[in-house]
Design an enzyme around this catalytic site. Structure first.
Site, PDB file in Angstrom:
ATOM      1  N   LYS A  54      23.207  22.052 -31.982  1.00 33.36           N
ATOM      2  CA  LYS A  54      23.532  22.907 -30.835  1.00 33.36           C
ATOM      3  C   LYS A  54      23.292  24.372 -31.195  1.00 33.36           C
ATOM      4  O   LYS A  54      23.456  24.751 -32.353  1.00 33.36           O
ATOM      5  CB  LYS A  54      25.022  22.765 -30.499  1.00 33.36           C
ATOM      6  CG  LYS A  54      25.419  21.516 -29.763  1.00 33.36           C
ATOM      7  CD  LYS A  54      26.908  21.573 -29.418  1.00 33.36           C
ATOM      8  CE  LYS A  54      27.398  20.271 -28.830  1.00 33.36           C
ATOM      9  NZ  LYS A  54      26.765  19.932 -27.543  1.00 33.36           N
TER      10      LYS A  54
ATOM     11  N   ARG B 127      29.218   9.110 -26.411  1.00 32.85           N
ATOM     12  CA  ARG B 127      29.067   7.772 -25.814  1.00 32.85           C
ATOM     13  C   ARG B 127      28.933   6.695 -26.885  1.00 32.85           C
ATOM     14  O   ARG B 127      29.302   5.548 -26.659  1.00 32.85           O
ATOM     15  CB  ARG B 127      27.879   7.778 -24.834  1.00 32.85           C
ATOM     16  CG  ARG B 127      26.548   8.042 -25.472  1.00 32.85           C
ATOM     17  CD  ARG B 127      25.500   8.477 -24.459  1.00 32.85           C
ATOM     18  NE  ARG B 127      25.703   9.865 -24.018  1.00 32.85           N
ATOM     19  CZ  ARG B 127      24.988  10.459 -23.074  1.00 32.85           C
ATOM     20  NH1 ARG B 127      24.014   9.814 -22.452  1.00 32.85           N
ATOM     21  NH2 ARG B 127      25.236  11.712 -22.736  1.00 32.85           N
TER      22      ARG B 127
HETATM   23  N1  BES Z   1      30.531  17.437 -26.572  1.00 34.55           N
HETATM   24  C1  BES Z   1      29.376  17.569 -25.780  1.00 34.55           C
HETATM   25  C2  BES Z   1      29.650  17.853 -24.312  1.00 34.55           C
HETATM   26  C3  BES Z   1      30.393  19.123 -23.976  1.00 34.55           C
HETATM   27  C4  BES Z   1      29.703  20.191 -23.435  1.00 34.55           C
HETATM   28  C5  BES Z   1      31.768  19.231 -24.106  1.00 34.55           C
HETATM   29  C6  BES Z   1      30.380  21.343 -23.087  1.00 34.55           C
HETATM   30  C7  BES Z   1      32.446  20.382 -23.772  1.00 34.55           C
HETATM   31  C8  BES Z   1      31.740  21.438 -23.244  1.00 34.55           C
HETATM   32  C9  BES Z   1      28.536  16.286 -25.854  1.00 34.55           C
HETATM   33  O1  BES Z   1      28.636  15.567 -27.031  1.00 34.55           O
HETATM   34  C10 BES Z   1      27.120  16.682 -25.702  1.00 34.55           C
HETATM   35  O2  BES Z   1      26.610  17.322 -26.568  1.00 34.55           O
HETATM   36  N2  BES Z   1      26.499  16.261 -24.617  1.00 34.55           N
HETATM   37  C11 BES Z   1      25.133  16.547 -24.346  1.00 34.55           C
HETATM   38  C12 BES Z   1      24.440  15.265 -23.965  1.00 34.55           C
HETATM   39  C13 BES Z   1      22.961  15.381 -23.880  1.00 34.55           C
HETATM   40  C14 BES Z   1      22.386  15.590 -25.262  1.00 34.55           C
HETATM   41  C15 BES Z   1      22.423  14.119 -23.264  1.00 34.55           C
HETATM   42  C16 BES Z   1      25.085  17.551 -23.222  1.00 34.55           C
HETATM   43  O3  BES Z   1      25.870  17.437 -22.282  1.00 34.55           O
HETATM   44  O4  BES Z   1      24.271  18.466 -23.283  1.00 34.55           O
HETATM   45 MN    MN Z   2      27.288  16.264 -28.511  1.00 34.56          MN
END
Ligand code: BES
Ligand code: MN
Ligand code: ZN
Length: 482
Positions: free
Chosen positions: A261, A336
């Protein structure tokens, strides 16, 4: 964690700061104001002036006037009392007021309970890592309530809920440097000791024996081992034969893994990625403390998601606890993967209903912001309606997204049973479709990515961890326990 005390009193002592509650203009006559004061208050109410207060040489009289409009649903009125209370709590802390007595002129103990809840929930601070600084510590310590105005059981319950919400907030506010998966398990155990729910923790070798390939895969890049936590509250008088199972995402830190990230406004907040786990632990804590007559099990898979050492890579295929295979095309879609193992494990309970809570997708947060919870699932309409009603009542509102069959195509893989990401659109839903494949019971998925961790205070929710889910689940199960 500090929780404001509620003190039941027979009469309000002179010299104590007071808060008057009114919901009709006629009640103003009963407050013992002078003619001039009355004229002033009435005018101020007309002009919607806030805050409304008298300062009698340092002794404050605060006034909340909350007249319901005919079209307002009762839950909105409750929320208004909580919000008004949070405003007064801020003033008390500014004025270094330690004790405040509530003088209710509405004659409705529900208004008093809602007001007290607003005080308790807003008067939260996370001060563990502040050294030496005493200036910023909240002054307000005690709320006095006249016995004749109080619904004692409701107030007791409010205290339980606030304490459990604070426990969840504390867990989420804790950084990874303290809260590893193993430390999360310790914290859950100590909550269980306090309130009486049972806790069992599976370590890495047990998780391996159970073939939880999702949890193990996500954990590969981390120096710290994963845990799988089972929480259980099973009272003799439980109303349900088959248990309710709660599943909470316990990613104690989400760096994204090799699909790393960016930092600003993203990775820097990702200690919050175990907010689902905190909600489940907090809910069990409150349920056990209140001795609700329901059998509830909590399942919490916990790990970091990091790019270190032997980290899983985009393109890897994992074999999950269910035996299904998943092609990992983005290591940041890790939630997930660990939830899938927990949902698959939940089958052995033959549950009446499974509810998972997870900070799962930025997509859910983008869709509705921090104003509510995006949810979806296969449970009956009546169950959905009950949960939505609880959501309104505690003002942790829910909006349903569809799980139409067509979305299942989005997660088809060339080489495995499924892949862990969909396309560019419908991100919250494709995450839900992925989870659905690991369920064979009535199930609801709550994506709390928006409301779990906030940038600025929202009334009685302070900045950062909100503890969302605790009050919602408690209310839902309270209604199941009657
Ligand atoms: N933990 C994150 C989602 C999240 C985003 C939580 C903002 C709290 C605030 C999750 O694990 C994630 O990274 N999701 C990705 C999924 C994508 C790679 C398909 C996302 O939402 O960008
Ligand atoms: Mn994530
Ligand atoms: Zn995550």
């Amino acid at each position: 964690m500090f929780i404001t005390k509620i003190k039941l009193i027979k009469k309000i002592n002179p010299g104590v700061h007071q808060l008057f509650l009114f919901d009709k203009v006629t009640q103003l006559e009963q407050a013992g104001f002078t003619k001039e004061q009355l004229t002033y208050v009435k005018q101020a109410i007309e002009q919607k002036q806030k805050p409304l207060l008298f300062n009698h040489s340092g002794v404050f009289q605060f006034i909340v006037f909350n007249e319901p409009k005919k079209e307002d649903a009762p839950y909105k009125i409750s929320e208004q009392w909580r919000r008004e209370a949070s405003g007064i709590a801020n003033l008390c802390n500014q004025q270094k007021i330690e004790t405040l007595a509530i003088a209710d002129l509405t004659g409705n103990s529900g208004n008093v309970t809602d007001t007290v809840e607003g005080f308790l929930l807003s008067n939260y601070q996370f001060l563990k890592y502040r050294t030496g600084e005493k200036n910023g510590v909240n002054a307000l310590k005690t709320i006095e309530v006249l016995e004749k105005d109080a619904d004692k059981n409701a107030l007791k319950e409010t205290e339980i809920i606030a304490e459990a919400t604070f426990a969840a907030r504390d867990l989420v506010n804790e950084p990874l440097s303290y809260l590893t998966a193993e430390q999360l398990s310790q914290q859950i155990k100590s909550l269980g000791k306090k309130s009486g729910f049972r806790v069992e923790v599976f370590n890495k070798s047990k998780i391996k024996a159970l073939k939880m390939g999702g949890l193990l895969g996500v954990n590969l890049g981390s120096p710290n081992p994963p845990t799988f936590n089972i929480l259980e509250w099973k009272p003799k008088n439980a109303k349900n034969k088959k248990p309710f199972v709660l599943v909470g995402k316990g990613v104690v830190y989400d760096a994204g893994g090799l699909s790393l990230k960016p930092t600003p406004n993203s990775m820097d907040k990702m200690k919050c990625d175990m907010a689902g786990a905190a909600a489940v632990a907090g809910a069990l804590h409150a349920i056990a403390q209140a001795k609700l007559a329901v059998h509830v099990v909590g399942l919490i898979p916990a790990t970091e998601n990091r790019p270190g050492g032997n980290a899983y890579v985009p393109g890897d295929v994992l074999t999950m606890h269910s035996g299904n295979t998943v092609e990992v095309l983005n290591t940041d879609a890790e939630g997930r993967l660990i939830l899938a193992d927990a949902l698959s494990y939940a089958k052995k309970y033959k549950p009446e209903l499974v509810i998972d809570l997870a900070t799962l997708t930025g997509s859910a947060a983008a869709a509705i912001g921090s104003e509510g919870i995006v949810y979806m699932g296969t449970a009956d309409e009546s169950v959905k309606k009950n949960l939505e009603t609880s959501g309104n009542d505690v003002y942790e509102r829910l909006v349903e997204f569809p799980l139409w069959d067509e979305y299942d195509n989005y997660i088809k893989s060339d080489i495995a049973d499924m892949k862990n990401i969909g396309g560019a659109v419908a991100g919250a839903i494709t995450a839900g479709m992925f989870l659905k494949r690991f369920t064979d019971y009535p199930w609801l998925h709550l994506d709390i990515a928006g409301p779990a961790y906030i940038d600025k205070p929202e009334f009685y929710k302070p900045k950062n961890a909100t503890g969302i889910g605790v009050r919602l689940l408690f209310d839902f199960f309270k209604n199941k326990a009657i």
